[in-house]
Structure formats: structure tokens, C-alpha cells
Motif scaffolding. Structure first.
Motif, PDB file in Angstrom:
ATOM      1  N   MET A 282      -3.207   3.199  -8.724  1.00 19.21           N
ATOM      2  CA  MET A 282      -2.154   4.061  -8.193  1.00 19.21           C
ATOM      3  C   MET A 282      -0.940   3.994  -9.132  1.00 19.21           C
TER       4      MET A 282
ATOM      5  N   LEU B  65       3.468   3.293  -9.522  1.00 17.53           N
ATOM      6  CA  LEU B  65       4.496   2.397  -9.012  1.00 17.53           C
ATOM      7  C   LEU B  65       5.859   2.832  -9.558  1.00 17.53           C
TER       8      LEU B  65
ATOM      9  N   VAL C 278       4.507   2.284  -3.843  1.00 18.42           N
ATOM     10  CA  VAL C 278       3.191   2.768  -4.248  1.00 18.42           C
ATOM     11  C   VAL C 278       3.134   4.271  -3.986  1.00 18.42           C
ATOM     12  N   HIS C 279       2.672   5.034  -4.978  1.00 14.40           N
ATOM     13  CA  HIS C 279       2.625   6.491  -4.855  1.00 14.40           C
ATOM     14  C   HIS C 279       1.352   7.003  -5.523  1.00 14.40           C
TER      15      HIS C 279
ATOM     16  N   THR D  35      -3.887  -1.205  -9.109  1.00 13.44           N
ATOM     17  CA  THR D  35      -5.030  -0.727  -8.328  1.00 13.44           C
ATOM     18  C   THR D  35      -5.505   0.657  -8.730  1.00 13.44           C
TER      19      THR D  35
ATOM     20  N   GLN E  97       0.835  -1.195   0.000  1.00 15.97           N
ATOM     21  CA  GLN E  97       0.000   0.000   0.000  1.00 15.97           C
ATOM     22  C   GLN E  97       0.872   1.248   0.000  1.00 15.97           C
ATOM     23  N   GLN E  98       0.223   2.410  -0.037  1.00 13.22           N
ATOM     24  CA  GLN E  98       0.972   3.660   0.043  1.00 13.22           C
ATOM     25  C   GLN E  98       1.729   3.694   1.372  1.00 13.22           C
TER      26      GLN E  98
ATOM     27  N   ASP F 169       0.396   0.807 -11.133  1.00 14.22           N
ATOM     28  CA  ASP F 169       0.200  -0.458 -10.438  1.00 14.22           C
ATOM     29  C   ASP F 169      -1.123  -1.096 -10.863  1.00 14.22           C
TER      30      ASP F 169
END
Length: 475
Positions: free
Chosen positions: A279, A281, A258-259, A277, A241-242, A275
Motif C-alpha cells: 500500500m 503511506l 495507510v492509503h 505491505t 490498516q487503511q 508502506d
């Protein structure tokens, strides 16, 4: 809710996991190697994609997929499948880090106006492995085959398309698209002009669908999710996760996190991926990781890395002033392609095997720490680091990594995380809700009271790096 499956088609094999949709518990597994002819230099650079389907069928044998409602596909990244106007392969897929394409990468960089132009365009600078570079190689070395290329897919896209019965609609996901070199994670759009720059003409590109969307449903009613690349699937399977970073210890190394936004880096050190999701990467690669340990073990006459680790544990942090800059194969981070390794701090008291062993572990981890700092300097939050690869199990790595990275280090239990990530994506597409599965079983290591010691070792490493390669990170 039922059961879902995830398949991971790696460079060497297909692995399938069948999971409970609610909990993610692995219920059944299947495995089969790809029927590939071995190449003298290791893995072949050209592969008939039918090999992936053959191993998939074998891995799914014995009724493994009975009762499965949805399936997700993870597959090797950078495997380019060039198709003709009828959807047939023009030639075998171009896979892996294809060294044949190194000259083509330089050519592409020059043709667009340099590294910064590429970083601004698509968030990465062409490397030999990337599909855009392989297209350029194809146009230069197999012009007749290149002329027949009408469509482009990557390995996960091609497998999804085959599972769906080769429909008119071809799809990919943000994660897979972001590694092509002709799709930008920052804008969420293709750059067809870069395909034309590389190939010499336009080609049909797959539709990029969202992480929760389905690519389609088979005639039998099996839902197929978007699919993604192995890196993105593994991160999703781990539950990254972030605030999390993943450090991968192979012969070379990589650091990703993750960013919330895409990062453009004019130097080309950061590769801006997406990524699985929605988000981003960002990834930073190092040329040297476990190869540093293997080289040191050979130098000391040791038979394996376990012996090297045990020897290093007899030394102390800082290795009595011995510093190894681990740039044995040149280096990507910092950008020193023609550098060699450097050993400094030789004094009578430091000239012992255990100190050299310790310096090797610290040099490798400080190099990866430098890569982590590239991301931190761009505002990427790093609260904990997942450490992957067989070398993550070594006591010397586990002892040194938390103090050198300056954060909690998580060493997950070995598992098929890419296949689990693909299954999790399938559950998302099936239920319409992001499934919160239990995270990976893992050992956790804290920097604790040794954090100041780790900072001192990092400073020692940085001082030697700056003296040996002044301005390496500012150029």
C-alpha cells in the motif's frame, strides 16, 4: 509453523525480537548499542556501517537466533551507504537529518525546476535528510569520493546484503526506496536521471522486491526477507490498516496514514512513501510538537512535562480564549519556514499559568490536526489515530487529542514495533501468507460528547492562524 526474528537497527542501537510465526508472541529479545563515537552536536552524521554489524552480533549473542527460520530487517531511514565498484564503502555512511546538506537540497530543487517538479517526479521535495540530497552534498563537497561511487544502498539494504554474504544481487523494498528521492511510489520505478543530477554520474541501484518476497537465503538456510525502513516496519508491527493514521510526537511531529494510492502534492507538503505491505503511506511533517511543550514548561518554571500536563488539566477546553500558534522553529505544515510562535487572546482572566499550559497542548495538537486535515482533504480515510511517543502518555494529551482530531485515539503500549514489524515481514516471506498477528495492546480514547467542543477549539485556532498568516495553506 515455527519461529521468526525481526531486527531493528535504529540510529543508536540494534534490537532483536524472536516471535512465534503463528501468533506474533515475542519469545526472546536481544539488545546492544552501536559502538559509535559521540559528536558534539549529538548523533554523528558519518557512521561506519560496520558499527551496525558489531551491535547486531552482540544483540544476537547467547544463541538468541537458535531455531529461527527467517529474519526480517528494519533499519534507520535516510542512511545512505555509498559503495565503490567492489562493494566496499567509499566513505562512512551519511546518516540522519544531515544539516550539512540543507544548501544541497535548495540546489537540487532549483536544478529540476522547483518544488512542484520534484513532487511530480518522485512524490517528495528534497530535504536535508534524504539520500538524493546527501548525494548532491557529496558531489559538491567531496568530489573525489563522489567519483568513486558505483553503487548505492540504504541501511536496511546494506544489512540484508551483509547477512546474505554480499551476493551479486542487491535488493531493497518499496518502503525504503520511496524515501530516497530517486524512486517514485506512484510509478514504482527509479529515476536514474535524478541520481545523475545529484551525483554527476549513474550508480548501481538495488532491485526493488515485493513485500512478501525473500531477499535470499544464507548458506545455513536462514531466509532473509525484503527488509524495510523503520517507519514502515513500525506501522506494520502496530497493525496499521487503511482507515488508520499514526501521529508521532517527537520534538517535531509527523502524521501518516495507510492509503490505496500515492498522493502527489504540488506544494510538497505531503511526502509520498510506500508502506511494507504493497500500500502507500503518505506522510505530513510538522516542525513543532513536543518542543512546544518543553518550551512552555521552561517558560512557566516547571521541571517536566508531567507537571505541565497536570497544570493544563486545571484549565478548560479553549484555554479561556488563549491561542498559541506553535510555529517556534518556523513550520513545514503550513509552509512558513521563517515564522515564529504567536500567543493571542490575552485578557485578564486568561493570564494564568494553567491557561497557558492548556494553550500549549491545544496549539501542538491543533497543528497536528492541521496536518491530518491535509491528508483528509486528499481523500484519506481516518477512522482512528494511533498516537506514538512518550508525550502520548500525558493526561492532557489523552484528554484533548480525541476531541481535536475528531476521532478515536489509540495509545499503544510501548513495545519494539519496528522489530516486530520486521519479524512479521519475515513470517510473510517464510509462509507466503500475510500473518494476522494480534494488534498492539493499547488504551483507547473516544471524543464522545466533547466532539463539538473540540471543533470549536479547532475553529478558534484556524481563525487566529488565518488572521496571522493569511492563505498559509493555499499558497
Amino acid at each position: 509453523m515455527g519461529i521468526v526474528a525481526g531486527l531493528d537497527s535504529s540510529p543508536d542501537f540494534t534490537r532483536i525480537v524472536v516471535c512465534d510465526t503463528d501468533t506474533g508472541a515475542v519469545l526472546k529479545q536481544g539488545y546492544a548499542p552501536h559502538p559509535l563515537e559521540s559528536a558534539e552536536s549529538g548523533r554523528p552524521s558519518d557512521v561506519d556501517p560496520q558499527a551496525w554489524l558489531l551491535s547486531l552480533g552482540e544483540a544476537a549473542g547467547g544463541g538468541l537466533l537458535e531455531g529461527v527460520q527467517a529474519i526480517g530487517v528494519s533499519a534507520q531511514q535516510n542512511a545512505l551507504v555509498p559503495l565503490d565498484q567492489h562493494g566496499n564503502t567509499v566513505r562512512p555512511a551519511l546518516v540522519g537529518n544531515d544539516r550539512r546538506a540543507q544548501v544541497a537540497a535548495v540546489d537540487l530543487i532549483d536544478r529540476l525546476g522547483g518544488r512542484e517538479a520534484w513532487a511530480q517526479a518522485v512524490g517528495c521535495v528534497p530535504q536535508a535528510a534524504q539520500p538524493v540530497t546527501k548525494l548532491r552534498w557529496l558531489a559538491r563537497t567531496e568530489p573525489e569520493a563522489a567519483r568513486h561511487v558505483a553503487g548505492l544502498l540504504q541501511a536496511p539494504d546494506w544489512l540484508v546484503w551483509q547477512l546474505l554474504g554480499r551476493p551479486a544481487r542487491r535488493t531493497t523494498d518499496r518502503g525504503g526506496a520511496s524515501g530516497t528521492g530517486y524512486w517514485s511510489a506512484a510509478t514504482g520505478a527509479y529515476r536514474p536521471d535524478l541520481v545523475e543530477l545529484a551525483l554527476g554520474h549513474q550508480a548501481m541501484l538495488p532491485e526493488v522486491i515485493g513485500p512478501a518476497e525473500a531477499a535470499g537465503t544464507t548458506p545455513e538456510g536462514l531466509l532473509i526477507s525484503a527488509g524495510t525502513g523503520e517507519t514502515m516496519a513500525a506501522a506494520f508491527g502496530l497493525g496499521v490498516q487503511q482507515g488508520d493514521a499514526v501521529v508521532s510526537l517527537g520534538a517535531s511531529g509527523s502524521v501518516m496514514a495507510v492509503h490505496h494510492e500515492a498522493l502527489t502534492d504540488a506544494r510538497g507538503i505531503i511526502t509520498s512513501l510506500a508502506d511494507a505491505t504493497g500500500m502507500h503511506l503518505p506522510v505530513v511533517h510538522t516542525s513543532n510538537a513536543v518542543r512546544v511543550l518543553r518550551g512552555t514548561a521552561e517558560m512557566l518554571g516547571l521541571t517536566d512535562l508531567e507537571e505541565l500536563s497536570a497544570l493544563a488539566m486545571k484549565s478548560t477546553p479553549g484555554a479561556h480564549g488563549l491561542v498559541l500558534l506553535p510555529y517556534l522553529e518556523g513550520e513545514r505544515t503550513p509552509n512558513l519556514p521563517h515564522a515564529a510562535g504567536t500567543l493571542t487572546g490575552l485578557r485578564r482572566e486568561s493570564m494564568k499559568p494553567e491557561h497557558l499550559a492548556r494553550a500549549a497542548f491545544e496549539g501542538m495538537l491543533c497543528g497536528l490536526g492541521d496536518a491530518l486535515d491535509v491528508l483528509r482533504a486528499r481523500g484519506v480515510e481516518v477512522r482512528r489515530v494511533f498516537l506514538l511517543g512518550a508525550a502520548a502518555e500525558l493526561p492532557a494529551v489523552q484528554a484533548a487529542a480525541p476531541m481535536l482530531f475528531g476521532t478515536q485515539v489509540v495509545v499503544p503500549q510501548p513495545a519494539d514495533y519496528a522489530a516486530i514489524g520486521a519479524a512479521r515481514q519475515a513470517a510473510w516471506a517464510l509462509t507466503g501468507q500475510l500473518p494476522y498477528w494480534q494488534g498492539a495492546a493499547a488504551q483507547i480514547f473516544e471524543p464522545g460528547e466533547e466532539l463539538p467542543v473540540g471543533q470549536a477549539v479547532r475553529q478558534q485556532h484556524a481563525t487566529v492562524r488565518e488572521q496571522t498568516h493569511p492563505g498559509a495553506f493555499s499558497s
